[in-house]
Design an enzyme around this catalytic site. Structure first.
Site, PDB file in Angstrom:
ATOM      1  CB  VAL A  98      -0.990   0.120   1.350  1.00 53.89           C
ATOM      2  CG1 VAL A  98      -1.635   1.343   1.239  1.00 53.89           C
ATOM      3  CG2 VAL A  98      -1.779  -1.153   1.074  1.00 53.89           C
ATOM      4  CG  LEU A  99       3.412   2.554  -2.872  1.00 56.05           C
ATOM      5  CD1 LEU A  99       3.621   2.591  -4.426  1.00 56.05           C
ATOM      6  CD2 LEU A  99       4.541   3.332  -1.862  1.00 56.05           C
ATOM      7  CB  ILE A 100      -0.753   6.355   1.709  1.00 50.87           C
ATOM      8  CG1 ILE A 100      -1.412   4.987   1.846  1.00 50.87           C
ATOM      9  CG2 ILE A 100      -1.454   7.637   1.837  1.00 50.87           C
ATOM     10  CD1 ILE A 100      -1.989   4.762   3.391  1.00 50.87           C
ATOM     11  CB  SER A 103       3.943  16.492   1.877  1.00 49.91           C
ATOM     12  OG  SER A 103       5.141  16.126   2.687  1.00 49.91           O
ATOM     13  CG  HIS A 106       9.430   8.845  -1.226  1.00 49.59           C
ATOM     14  ND1 HIS A 106       9.250   7.895  -0.262  1.00 49.59           N
ATOM     15  CD2 HIS A 106      10.902   8.213  -1.538  1.00 49.59           C
ATOM     16  CE1 HIS A 106      10.415   6.939  -0.036  1.00 49.59           C
ATOM     17  NE2 HIS A 106      11.222   7.163  -0.925  1.00 49.59           N
ATOM     18  CG  PHE A 131       0.415  -3.946  -9.828  1.00 52.30           C
ATOM     19  CD1 PHE A 131      -0.393  -2.892  -9.754  1.00 52.30           C
ATOM     20  CD2 PHE A 131       1.793  -3.478  -9.362  1.00 52.30           C
ATOM     21  CE1 PHE A 131      -0.129  -1.656  -9.406  1.00 52.30           C
ATOM     22  CE2 PHE A 131       2.360  -2.352  -8.787  1.00 52.30           C
ATOM     23  CZ  PHE A 131       1.048  -1.441  -8.764  1.00 52.30           C
ATOM     24  NE  ARG A 145      -9.525   2.463  -4.449  1.00 55.23           N
ATOM     25  CZ  ARG A 145     -10.326   3.510  -4.162  1.00 55.23           C
ATOM     26  NH1 ARG A 145     -10.572   3.652  -2.842  1.00 55.23           N
ATOM     27  NH2 ARG A 145     -10.938   4.295  -5.165  1.00 55.23           N
TER      28      ARG A 145
HETATM   29  N1  LIG Z   1       5.941   5.660   1.870  1.00 54.20           N
HETATM   30  C1  LIG Z   1       5.955   4.102   1.590  1.00 54.20           C
HETATM   31  C2  LIG Z   1       7.087   3.113   1.371  1.00 54.20           C
HETATM   32  N2  LIG Z   1       8.232   3.743   1.357  1.00 54.20           N
HETATM   33  C3  LIG Z   1       9.312   2.739   1.657  1.00 54.20           C
HETATM   34  C4  LIG Z   1       9.826   2.364   0.187  1.00 54.20           C
HETATM   35  O1  LIG Z   1       8.929   1.310  -0.234  1.00 54.20           O
HETATM   36  C5  LIG Z   1      11.022   1.394   0.657  1.00 54.20           C
HETATM   37  O2  LIG Z   1      10.947   0.466   1.625  1.00 54.20           O
HETATM   38  C6  LIG Z   1      12.210   2.438   1.278  1.00 54.20           C
HETATM   39  O3  LIG Z   1      12.510   3.530   0.246  1.00 54.20           O
HETATM   40  C7  LIG Z   1      13.447   1.628   1.293  1.00 54.20           C
HETATM   41  O4  LIG Z   1      13.972   1.215   0.088  1.00 54.20           O
HETATM   42  N3  LIG Z   1       6.569   1.822   1.064  1.00 54.20           N
HETATM   43  C8  LIG Z   1       5.396   1.571   0.980  1.00 54.20           C
HETATM   44  O5  LIG Z   1       5.326   0.278   0.990  1.00 54.20           O
HETATM   45  N4  LIG Z   1       4.325   2.399   1.523  1.00 54.20           N
HETATM   46  C9  LIG Z   1       4.492   3.639   1.512  1.00 54.20           C
HETATM   47  O6  LIG Z   1       3.402   4.430   1.559  1.00 54.20           O
HETATM   48  C1  LIG Z   2       4.800   6.658  -0.468  1.00 48.57           C
HETATM   49  C2  LIG Z   2       5.659   7.574   0.305  1.00 48.57           C
HETATM   50  O1  LIG Z   2       6.845   7.550   0.160  1.00 48.57           O
HETATM   51  C3  LIG Z   2       5.338   8.657   1.255  1.00 48.57           C
HETATM   52  O2  LIG Z   2       4.380   7.911   2.086  1.00 48.57           O
HETATM   53  C4  LIG Z   2       6.306   9.493   2.062  1.00 48.57           C
HETATM   54  O3  LIG Z   2       5.749  10.518   2.397  1.00 48.57           O
HETATM   55  P1  LIG Z   2       6.535  11.956   2.042  1.00 48.57           P
HETATM   56  O4  LIG Z   2       6.449  12.251   0.704  1.00 48.57           O
HETATM   57  O5  LIG Z   2       5.653  13.040   2.878  1.00 48.57           O
HETATM   58  O6  LIG Z   2       7.899  11.628   2.322  1.00 48.57           O
END
Ligand SMILES: Nc1c(NC[C@H](O)[C@H](O)[C@H](O)CO)[nH]c(=O)[nH]c1=O
Ligand SMILES: CC(=O)[C@@H](O)COP(=O)(O)O
Length: 175
Positions: A98-100, A103, A106, A131, A145
């Site tokens: 799950v990617l959220i 700001s 990233h 996926f 979801r």
């Molecule tokens: N921000 C989220 C991350 N960030 C971490 C990266 O996926 C990774 O583990 C790190 O950059 C080290 O390589 N990962 C998620 O799964 N969900 C997020 O919201």
């Molecule tokens: C998906 C991410 O990496 C995100 O949650 C990281 O948050 P930020 O963009 O505020 O560093």
């Protein structure tokens, strides 16, 4: 479609195992585990409903979404190399995360890299890799979801059910 009308799930395929013993790999993140864990459970439930045996479902975890493709590739290739009657190669894999959006940019970089590399692993190993990464702008979008939305009248749809069904369907295509 008004508001955040989320996907209600793909029409289930009419796949039948017909006695095939499929071996499925699930790789999931520890990031956002409160949402990822229900998605993993939804995927496993779907696999079991389609007749996959629980001892043929291998579950591994990684830190975050960015680690999913590399781990899937290594585990799939390892199983192919060490293949035996007792430990056959994987017929399909599901990468769950799950990617959220935060700001910064990233989110975009991880989402793009992860999606493209998950596709690449499936093509390079010839093992279907589903996926199962939610890329959401808010936590509520992700919760809906995963079927755990805050709206008590509509918790949403657990996309793990779709991913499990897709894994079985795509695995059977390979046989
Ligand atoms: N921000 C989220 C991350 N960030 C971490 C990266 O996926 C990774 O583990 C790190 O950059 C080290 O390589 N990962 C998620 O799964 N969900 C997020 O919201
Ligand atoms: C998906 C991410 O990496 C995100 O949650 C990281 O948050 P930020 O963009 O505020 O560093």
């Amino acid at each position: 479609m008004g508001g955040d009308d989320f996907h209600k799930g793909v029409k289930e395929p009419s796949v039948k195992l017909n006695g095939y013993r499929l071996r499925i790999l699930i790789v999931h993140t520890r990031w956002n585990s409160e949402i990822v864990d229900p998605l993993v459970e939804g995927t496993i439930t779907a696999l079991l409903q389609y007749g996959v045996q629980r001892d043929n479902i291998v579950v591994k975890d990684v830190p975050g979404a960015f680690e999913l493709p590399g781990a899937a590739q290594r585990l799939i290739k390892q199983a192919q190399y060490l293949s035996s009657a007792d430990s056959p190669p994987f017929n399909a894999a599901v990468c769950i995360g799950v990617l959220i959006k935060g700001s910064t940019m990233h989110f975009e970089y991880i989402a793009d890299a992860t999606a493209n590399d998950i596709m690449r692993v499936g093509l390079e190993t010839d093992v279907p890799v589903i996926f199962g990464v939610l890329t959401c702008l808010t936590e509520e979008q992700a919760m809906q979801r995963a079927g755990i939305g805050r709206n008590e009248y509509d918790r949403g749809h657990n996309h793990g059910a779709d991913w499990g069904a897709a894994a079985v369907e795509m695995a059977l295509l390979q046989l």
